[in-house]
Design a protein around this motif. Sequence first.
Motif, PDB file in Angstrom:
ATOM      1  N   GLN A 217       0.824  -1.198   0.000  1.00 30.97           N
ATOM      2  CA  GLN A 217       0.000   0.000   0.000  1.00 30.97           C
ATOM      3  C   GLN A 217       0.861   1.251   0.000  1.00 30.97           C
ATOM      4  OE1 GLN A 217      -3.774  -0.251   0.358  1.00 30.97           O
ATOM      5  NE2 GLN A 217      -3.106   1.477  -0.857  1.00 30.97           N
ATOM      6  N   ASN A 224      -5.542  -1.464  -4.484  1.00 28.88           N
ATOM      7  CA  ASN A 224      -6.450  -1.938  -3.452  1.00 28.88           C
ATOM      8  C   ASN A 224      -5.951  -3.302  -2.984  1.00 28.88           C
ATOM      9  OD1 ASN A 224      -8.508  -2.888  -1.916  1.00 28.88           O
ATOM     10  ND2 ASN A 224      -9.999  -3.048  -3.601  1.00 28.88           N
ATOM     11  N   ASP A 226      -7.189  -5.424  -0.908  1.00 27.57           N
ATOM     12  CA  ASP A 226      -8.211  -6.383  -0.458  1.00 27.57           C
ATOM     13  C   ASP A 226      -7.894  -7.788  -0.937  1.00 27.57           C
ATOM     14  OD1 ASP A 226      -9.842  -4.921   0.967  1.00 27.57           O
ATOM     15  OD2 ASP A 226     -11.583  -5.031  -0.390  1.00 27.57           O
ATOM     16  N   HIS A 416     -11.378  -3.819  -9.548  1.00 27.93           N
ATOM     17  CA  HIS A 416     -11.361  -4.130  -8.123  1.00 27.93           C
ATOM     18  C   HIS A 416      -9.956  -3.886  -7.568  1.00 27.93           C
ATOM     19  CE1 HIS A 416     -11.945  -6.234  -4.357  1.00 27.93           C
ATOM     20  NE2 HIS A 416     -10.864  -6.951  -4.620  1.00 27.93           N
ATOM     21  N   PRO A 419      -8.772   0.801  -8.218  1.00 23.62           N
ATOM     22  CA  PRO A 419     -10.060   1.499  -8.306  1.00 23.62           C
ATOM     23  C   PRO A 419     -10.095   2.569  -9.396  1.00 23.62           C
ATOM     24  CG  PRO A 419      -9.380   1.227  -6.024  1.00 23.62           C
ATOM     25  CD  PRO A 419      -8.248   0.722  -6.849  1.00 23.62           C
TER      26      PRO A 419
END
Lengths: 509, 270
Positions: A217, A224, A226, A416, A419
């Motif tokens: 990050q 992202n 995730d 996803h 973004p």
Amino acid sequence: MRGGVMFGRLRPLVAAAGRPLANPVEPRRQFRTGESRQRDRFRGYEPRGSWDFGKEMAEFRKKLKEALPGSDWNPLGISKDLPPEWADIVIVGGGIIGWSVAFWLKMKESQRNAIRVVVVERDLQYTKASTVLSVGGIRQQFSLPENIKMSQFSAEFLRSINDYLGFFNEPPIDVQFNPMGYLFLASEDGAAVLEENVKIQRAEAAEVSLLSPAQLQKKFPWLNTDGVALASYGLENEGWFDPWTLLNALRRKAMSMGVFQSLGEVMSFHCSSTEMVTEDGELINFPRIMVANVQMPDSIEYSPIKCSIVVNAAGAWSGRVAEMAGIGTGPPGSLEEIRLPVEPKKRYVYVWNCPEGPGLETPMLIDTTGAYFRREGLGGNYLGSISPTEDEEPDIQDLEVDHEFFQEKVWPKLAHRVPAFESLKVKSSWAGYYDYNTFDQNPVIGAHPLVGNLYFASGFSGHGLQHSLAVGKCITELILEGEYKTIDLGRFSFDRLIKGEQILEKNII
Amino acid sequence: MAAPMALRRGGRLLSLLRACPRYSSRSSRPAAGLLKGRILPYLYDRFYDMEAFIDFGTKLTGWNLERKNTHYLRIQEKYGDDLAAAVFALMLKGGVRFRGQTEWYREHNRKRFCVDLVNYQGVPLEAADFSGSIISYEGLGSLVNLKALKHLDLSRCPNVDDWCLSRLHVFGETLEELSLAGCPRVTERGLGCLHHLESLRRLDVSDLPSVPCKGLVRILLEEMLPQCEVVGIRYDEDELTLPIEPDVHQGQTELLREAARVQKTREIPA
Ligand SMILES: Cc1cc2nc3c(=O)[nH]c(=O)nc-3n(C[C@H](O)[C@H](O)[C@H](O)COP(=O)(O)OP(=O)(O)OC[C@H]3O[C@@H](n4cnc5c(N)ncnc54)[C@H](O)[C@@H]3O)c2cc1C
């Protein structure tokens, strides 16, 4: 003898006086790289044979035509790139693999023109060849040491490409290498495998770093994280380059070193065979390719090339070439029954524009889902795709692009992950064939156990471009010296198909 | 018959002398002189013997470059990475600065610097100046083990290219100042991998002839390295500031520019 040759070679000075003055801006070299040195031996004896003769022929043809009743029938067809009658080594397929093998054969021959090499290519526009339709990536993040070593060799080659392929009086070759690295993302499930792979890569001295989601990050704020548990990031010798430039450079150099190029399609082989009896009385047939039959474009004629060794570098079509030598056509249960499991599989690539997308630091990103993308130039353009799953495999009749596939399979995954890609505009797309090895997604390299003078170099399943330079050298060693020296590729031999032992590469994109 | 022939031949020789050199072998400077620029290529094209000779010469130059860039392994084993790097820098007529020093150390007399340097054994090397030297990818190998390098000057190095820049990631945590000014072979592709240099405070990218769309590249560099001051390119510096002299990279630069403008290219069937 040597002296004679030397004076013979000085004679072009006299001959040159009669030649028209070429444009000084134009590199003159081009006149010569096209033909092989072998033919140049006659240079001293006729005043610049090629153009004189060519002009005479053209006149003659014109006259003949005029004398004949009006039609567009041409009395003497102009056959360019006609294959020579014989060759020591015939290479089927003039993609990156074919030319790399040709180049290395010439590099390794004991003296100039010791071996005659012919590259047979059916389409010099390369409209379907995977080489020019690829994404041009090179990485070290593989799980097999052989694959890692081959990439390292290629990176080193690309770095000193001008020492290998450059010409003294021409601008340096620039393959436009982008040293941006590959970033592999792994989910919770894949993290252990990723770590394992990185261990193997580091053992081969590859510079790869492992990143946690937090580090990721920080380094790439546009990402992202995730569902990402771990990432591996190649720091050196990874990125992408221009395959066209490399193919052209290899081809020009190889041709200047005396490789023949011939335009045409290899349609069949003529084999002789020897029968041998095993200890338990079984009769085994050892075929040997004697002649390769080449069909010229727009013609029904075959022109045979007598040869002692054939290299099958026909990329996605190499399964068919193997069949021509009887491989995979035998009765069930025999060795001849085992075919070369290389098939074309269509892969799409999409190019899109997204002004808000990731910046100059964008690596080649491989998502947990297998989707990938990279930056293309500086103007906010990106390209990427995903390999379809087995039941989504598209029809391979043509190279049409399915745009739904981007909308449904690629975009959601990429948007996803990044973004910013939620709003993007697809600008263009293309499709190409992977030379896909359905058995274990790794190349088949080396001679066939029965057809002893047929060598394979295909089935790279999406990483042939980056391995081509190393494969060319290794195959050359195998052909000329009988064993691998640079990298031992013994595990990739055809024998594994017979034994049914898969060698699986975990990092297939 | 003979007269026009002689004239023609004379004309050709004249054109040899007149036309400006376009390409030169390894050197990146455009003005490679008459001999290298015109006469050698002319002979090279016509005689195999010349070709072999020149190819051999090119190989020799390459080999020599590599030799000068080799690792000082023995010194490294005996005195450590920092001293080995310092010796290397001084051999290439560069300068070094160890921790605690304020002045550059630039002694180029080999005997003297060998004696002097021993005093610095164990002191980390903080700055190295290679400006204008022949340092290459191999040469950077003697630096990559440095743990405390803060300042690196590679300006005007003809052999520093994108591959070299991709090796700088090892200084990610320490390097604060980097100068690439006037490196003829550095392009925007290599600049991309400077994002590894997280501590970088100042980056000099002035006068890079192979970088297209300079203004855009500066913006992208600043986005990529928010903590770093990027100097040497003005925002409004773009296509208009073409290099006036013909240089070796011109063809490629134009290609690049084209590629940047009409994004991507022939691979994509329309
Ligand atoms: C979309 C896509 C992305 C890719 N991305 C990458 C990547 O990032 N990195 C990477 O390393 N690799 C990549 N690849 C894979 C790579 O392109 C191939 O593995 C590689 O180009 C194979 O080279 P080749 O010379 O074997 O095949 P090709 O380039 O396909 O050449 C084979 C040639 O043989 C000719 N031929 C076939 N049959 C005959 C015959 N009977 N007679 C005469 N000529 C014949 C064909 O016309 C063709 O030109 C990608 C491939 C695709 C499709």
